[in-house]
Design an enzyme around this catalytic site. Structure first.
Site, PDB file in Angstrom:
ATOM      1  CB  CYS A   5      38.898  42.681  53.484  1.00 52.34           C
ATOM      2  SG  CYS A   5      37.548  42.116  54.279  1.00 52.34           S
ATOM      3  CE1 TYR A   6      39.452  48.469  47.899  1.00 52.70           C
ATOM      4  CE2 TYR A   6      37.784  46.636  47.939  1.00 52.70           C
ATOM      5  CZ  TYR A   6      38.116  47.931  47.684  1.00 52.70           C
ATOM      6  OH  TYR A   6      37.284  48.781  47.025  1.00 52.70           O
TER       7      TYR A   6
END
Length: 355
Positions: free
Chosen positions: A140-141
């Site tokens: 997600c990052y």
């Protein structure tokens, strides 16, 4: 020194459905008794109202597919989605594909060689000399280290770069034997598909946009098992500990304060917050630790509601929401979280930039 500026954004989304439709039409059939009641509460309280799927379980159940079959389908679905996002970002920046010096792609939901970077560079007419970078399995990052790499290239080489984040989480629906796992229920209630692209250009090319002032990170390896993305014979399986928000609460304030202090700024001076909406509890923790009001979190909560958690593209969707406001923010903090546990922060400064 030349500054790197986000001068164009582009988004592409597969077909959308409501959370209620996907619950009633598919997931409700796979639970019974107390487990079904629990799953229904998780879906209802996920903060997600609508979400997208390139391969919708309402039309096609992939839960028993092999990983090989899922990866082949990934190529079929991701290429046109990525092409649309990249084309829109280039048009927004007023550039042609052949102008790019670097093409970076982030994706943790599909792998192949030749991959998205090669296929799209070919199909969109990028130069044979374009440099390529593929960032995989960061989760997600990934958009923020991807943005950092693109910005570093722009500063060092003085040429435009483009970052594409494309994720098809719908291809990793797990088989019935794992659906009783609460972590899988949470994942199935949150995750969605999307592609988002950002063009990064040198400031001296007379582009307006958001200057990338800093990208920073902190990783707490003592909690490495709290968030996992395992390759199995039936797709990729998400592991998501309920302790994740607690770990974020330990680190997020110090990370944000440190970055802002290096630029002579404080939280009170930040008028735009692009926080990765990993889930409602994650947003609650960030809001509490940073002392933000509801308006500061509205773009992140709005993206979670309208699009779900799309993994790496999601924080770019929030940035796109912020820049489209009637009065776009001047200073933006982007925050994203993922395996490690890792927290990434990016500071952006917006203005009309001239050579």
């Amino acid at each position: 020194m030349v500054n790197a500026v986000i001068s164009g954004l582009g988004v592409a989304l597969p077909p959308s459905t409501t959370q209620e439709e996907i619950w009633a039409g598919y997931f409700a059939q796979h639970y019974t008794g107390a487990r079904k009641a629990l799953a229904q509460r998780i879906f209802a309280n996920s903060g997600v109202r609508t979400r997208q799927a390139a391969v919708s379980p309402l039309l096609e159940d992939v839960s028993d597919w092999s990983t090989e079959r899922r990866m082949r389908r990934y190529q079929v679905e991701a290429v046109p989605l990525g092409k649309a996002a990249v084309s829109r970002a280039l048009a927004d920046a007023g550039l042609e594909a052949g102008d790019l010096g670097l093409f970076a792609v982030c994706s943790c939901t599909g792998y192949a060689t030749p991959g998205l970077d090669i296929m799209l560079a070919r199909d969109l007419g990028m130069s044979p000399s374009v440099q390529r970078l593929f960032v995989g399995h960061m989760g997600c990052y990934a958009a923020l280290p991807g943005l950092g790499s693109a910005s570093d290239f722009v500063v060092a080489r003085g040429r435009p770069a483009l970052l594409l984040c494309a994720e098809l989480t719908s291809l990793h629906l797990q088989p019935p034997g794992t659906r009783a796992d609460i972590q899988q229920i949470v994942s199935h209630a949150l995750f969605s598909d999307a592609a988002a692209a950002a063009v990064v250009t040198p400031q001296d090319q007379n582009h307006s946009g958001y200057a990338v002032r800093e990208v920073a990170a902190v990783t707490d390896t003592t909690t490495a098992d709290h968030m996992t993305w395992e390759v199995t014979d039936v797709g990729f399986r998400m592991g998501l500990s309920p302790q994740v928000p607690s770990v974020l609460s330990t680190h997020v304030r110090a990370l944000v304060d440190d970055v802002l202090a290096r630029h002579g700024r404080t939280i009170a001076e930040v008028d735009g917050w692009a926080v990765h909406p990993g889930g409602p509890k994650i947003l609650d923790v960030v809001q509490e630790q940073l002392g933000l009001d509801d308006e500061a979190m509205s773009a992140s909560r709005g993206v979670l509601s309208a699009y779900g958690n799309c993994s790496s593209p999601t924080v770019l969707l929030v940035l796109d929401e912020l820049r489209r406001r009637e009065h776009p923010p001047r200073w933006i903090i982007m925050l994203a979280f993922g395996p490690g546990l890792t927290l990434y922060v990016t500071l952006l400064e917006g203005s009309t930039l001239t050579a």
